[in-house]
Write an enzyme that holds these catalytic residues in place. Structure first.
Site, PDB file in Angstrom:
ATOM      1  N   ASN A 149       0.837  -1.191   0.000  1.00 14.51           N
ATOM      2  CA  ASN A 149       0.000   0.000   0.000  1.00 14.51           C
ATOM      3  C   ASN A 149       0.880   1.251   0.000  1.00 14.51           C
ATOM      4  O   ASN A 149       2.047   1.183   0.367  1.00 14.51           O
ATOM      5  CB  ASN A 149      -0.896  -0.007   1.242  1.00 14.51           C
ATOM      6  N   CYS A 170      -4.873  -7.368  -3.751  1.00 12.80           N
ATOM      7  CA  CYS A 170      -5.402  -7.103  -2.420  1.00 12.80           C
ATOM      8  C   CYS A 170      -6.394  -8.209  -2.077  1.00 12.80           C
ATOM      9  O   CYS A 170      -6.882  -8.916  -2.971  1.00 12.80           O
ATOM     10  CB  CYS A 170      -6.079  -5.734  -2.389  1.00 12.80           C
ATOM     11  N   HIS A 171      -6.717  -8.365  -0.782  1.00 11.62           N
ATOM     12  CA  HIS A 171      -7.645  -9.431  -0.381  1.00 11.62           C
ATOM     13  C   HIS A 171      -8.955  -8.888   0.194  1.00 11.62           C
ATOM     14  O   HIS A 171      -9.726  -9.647   0.769  1.00 11.62           O
ATOM     15  CB  HIS A 171      -6.974 -10.355   0.640  1.00 11.62           C
ATOM     16  N   HIS A 201      -9.754  -0.709  -2.088  1.00 10.39           N
ATOM     17  CA  HIS A 201     -10.318  -0.331  -0.802  1.00 10.39           C
ATOM     18  C   HIS A 201     -11.598   0.489  -0.932  1.00 10.39           C
ATOM     19  O   HIS A 201     -12.173   0.883   0.088  1.00 10.39           O
ATOM     20  CB  HIS A 201      -9.298   0.416   0.074  1.00 10.39           C
ATOM     21  N   TYR A 258     -12.082   6.954   4.277  1.00  8.93           N
ATOM     22  CA  TYR A 258     -12.097   7.352   2.860  1.00  8.93           C
ATOM     23  C   TYR A 258     -13.270   8.277   2.536  1.00  8.93           C
ATOM     24  O   TYR A 258     -13.375   8.778   1.415  1.00  8.93           O
ATOM     25  CB  TYR A 258     -12.209   6.127   1.948  1.00  8.93           C
TER      26      TYR A 258
END
Length: 488
Positions: A149, A170-171, A201, A258
Site C-alpha cells: 500500500n 489485495c484481499h 479499498h 475514505y
C-alpha cells in the site's frame, strides 16, 4: 517447471510465509527458486530459516536464497512480488501522530487521507527503483505483483512511470465475500457469485447471486442487521449499504477514513466504530496491531520456526491472488479474481488513467479484464474523489512538488472535512520535515518547510484520538491468547 520468484520486502515474515506455501501448493512449482530481499539482514535470516524448515520438512527441491542486494535477487526473476513498507513503523507512526495534532483521526492511514498520501510519497521513488532494476536485470517481460500500500498509487507509478508489466493485488474483496456468504446462510463461499468493481479499498459488490438467485439491497441489509456480530462491527458499512444500495468490500475502519462523513467529529467516530478489533475503526488501530505483531514475532520466533515443520496442505491454500495468478499463467488453468490495473475503458464511469480494481480472468495469455462495467453513480462519485487525490499524489511524488502535495492532501475527503487550508499547509510541512530521510524528492523543499514551521501560528494539540488504545505488552498478548484457547 523451473523459474525464479523474487520477493521484495520479504522481512514481512507472516505474509512472505503465506505466499511461499501457497505457491508450493501448485505441484508444478516444486522446482522454483525464491529469492528473498529486504533492507534488514536480521529479518531476512529469520524468514529464510522458516522457509528452509518448510522445504526440509516437506522434502522439496525448492531453492531459497536471501540477500540485501536487491538487484542480485531480481536477476533473472520471472515474477517479482513487493510487500515493502518504506520507513517501517517509525515513519508510519508519524503518519498517524502528526495528523492527529490537526484533528484528523485515522484508523489505518495507508491508502489515502494524510497518512496514506505521505506513505505514497515514501514508496513511489522506491517503486521506481524496483522498476528500473526489473527492466535491467529480471527476465524479459517479467511481471511485477504489487501487494504494498497505497495500492493504487504504487501501481499507478509502476505502470505509468516505471513502464513495467504490473498488477496490484489485495484481499479485501475475498474478505467481504466471506462476510456476505455467512450472513446469507451459505454453506460455503462457492455458493456465492459476485462482481465487484471500483478502486482498491473502495470496491463495491455491484452484483450478488446466491446459488444463482440475485440478492437485492433490502435482503442484504436485513441479513447484516440480523447478524449478532457484524451488526455491531460493521455499523458504518451497513449505513453506507442502506444509502448507496451496495456493500463495500472494505472493512468498517478502512471505509470510515475514505469518506468525509463519519470521522469528522470525535462523537461521530465513536458512534460508528466498534472496538472489539482494530479493523473496525480504532484510532491508529493498524499501527497498534502491526507493532504488537512485530514484537510478538521477535519474542516468539522459536515457536514460529517450530511450527514451520509441518506438511504443506493444498486444502489450506489461502485466497491470496499471487499463487493462483502464477498457476494460471504457467499452467493455463484459468483463474478468476479481482485485480488492480489501469482503467482504459474497463469501468465506464471512472477516469481512464485511474487504477481500478475489477474482475478479470488469468490464463497463459495473461490477465484479461472484463470491460464495460458501470458503477452506481454514488459509488463512482466516491471513487472519483479519491482518484483525483491519488493522481495529484502520484504526480507530486514523481516531481517533488510540495505545493502539489499540499493540494492533494487538501482535496482528500476526510482531511477536507476536518481541516482548513492553513492547517493542511502546516501539517504537510511538518510531515515532510519529520520524514525527510525517506523523501529524497523533497530534499530541496525541506529547508523552506522547516523555516515556515518556525514562524507558524497555526494552533495544534496533542491528541490521542477519539478511540486510541495502548500497545499491549508481550505478557498481555500471551494472556489473551491463552484465554482464547481455553474458551475454545
Amino acid at each position: 517447471m523451473s523459474f525464479k520468484i523474487a520477493i521484495i520486502g520479504a522481512g514481512s515474515v507472516g505474509f512472505t510465509k503465506k505466499l511461499f506455501t501457497d505457491i508450493l501448493c501448485v505441484p508444478e512449482f516444486r522446482d522454483v527458486e525464491f529469492a528473498l530481499t529486504d533492507l534488514s539482514e536480521r529479518n531476512l535470516q529469520m524468514i529464510k530459516s522458516i522457509l528452509d524448515r518448510v522445504v526440509e520438512f516437506n522434502r522439496l527441491p525448492t531453492k531459497v536464497t536471501a540477500t540485501t542486494d536487491r538487484r542480485a535477487a531480481l536477476e533473472g526473476a520471472r515474477y517479482i512480488i513487493s510487500c515493502v513498507r518504506v520507513g517501517g513503523l517509525e515513519a508510519y507512526a508519524d503518519d498517524i501522530r502528526i495528523p492527529l495534532k490537526y484533528g484528523i483521526d485515522q484508523c489505518v492511514g495507508d491508502t489515502i487521507c494524510a497518512g496514506g498520501i505521505l506513505y505514497g510519497q515514501r514508496n513511489i521513488p522506491v517503486i521506481l527503483d524496483f522498476c528500473k532494476d526489473i527492466l535491467e536485470v529480471a527476465e524479459p517481460g517479467a511481471k511485477f505483483l504489487n501487494y504494498a500500500n497505497p495500492m493504487a498509487m504504487n501501481t499507478w507509478a509502476a505502470i505509468e512511470y516505471g513502464r513495467v508489466d504490473t498488477v496490484g493485488l489485495c484481499h479485501g474483496v475475498q474478505h467481504g465475500a466471506d462476510q456476505i456468504a455467512e450472513v446469507l446462510g451459505a454453506k460455503s463461499r462457492t455458493e456465492l457469485d459476485y462482481v465487484c468493481s471500483g478502486i482498491n479499498h473502495q470496491t463495491w459488490f455491484i452484483d450478488l447471486r446466491l446459488n444463482g438467485r440475485k440478492i437485492g439491497k433490502d435482503e442484504l441489509v436485513a441479513a447484516f442487521e440480523a447478524h449478532p456480530v457484524y451488526s455491531q462491527q460493521e455499523k458504518l458499512r451497513i449505513d453506507v449499504l442502506k444509502r448507496f444500495g451496495v456493500y463495500s468490500t472494505e472493512s468498517n475502519g478502512h471505509l470510515s477514513e475514505y469518506l468525509p462523513w463519519y470521522r469528522k467529529r470525535p462523537d461521530e467516530i465513536t458512534r460508528w466504530i466498534d472496538m472489539s478489533d482494530w479493523i473496525h475503526g480504532e484510532t491508529g488501530g493498524y499501527l497498534r496491531y502491526s507493532t504488537e505483531t512485530r514484537n510478538w514475532f521477535e519474542t516468539e520466533f522459536p515457536q514460529f520456526l517450530e511450527s514451520a515443520a509441518r506438511p504443506i496442505d493444498p486444502a489450506k491454500r489461502s485466497n491470496e491472488h499471487a499463487s493462483h495468478i502464477l498457476e494460471a499463467l504457467e499452467t493455463n488453468r484459468v483463474y478468476r479474481g479481482h485485480f488492480n490495473v489501469k482503467n482504459n475503458g474497463i469501468v465506464t464511469n471512472l477516469p481512464q488513467d485511474a487504477i481500478i480494481e475489477s474482475p478479470g480472468f488469468v490464463d497463459r495469455f495473461g490477465i484479461n479484464m472484463a470491460a464495460g462495467i458501470t458503477l452506481p453513480e454514488a459509488c463512482a462519485a466516491t471513487c472519483t474523489s479519491s482518484i483525483n487525490v491519488q493522481r495529484m499524489s502520484v504526480h507530486a511524488a514523481i516531481s517533488g512538488d510540495i505545493d502539489l502535495l499540499k493540494l492533494a492532501v487538501l482535496h482528500d475527503p476526510l482531511v477536507g472535512a476536518v481541516s482548513t487550508p492553513e492547517e493542511v499547509w502546516q501539517m504537510v510541512d511538518e510531515m515532510v520535515v519529520a520524514q525527510a530521510r525517506w523523501l529524497p524528492q523533497y530534499a530541496d523543499a525541506v529547508p523552506a518547510a522547516r523555516e515556515r514551521l518556525s514562524k507558524s501560528r497555526v494552533k495544534t494539540r496533542e491528541w490521542a484520538g477519539a478511540a486510541r488504545r495502548d500497545v499491549r505488552s508481550i505478557e498481555e498478548l500471551r494472556a489473551e491468547k491463552t484465554a482464547l484457547k481455553q474458551a475454545v
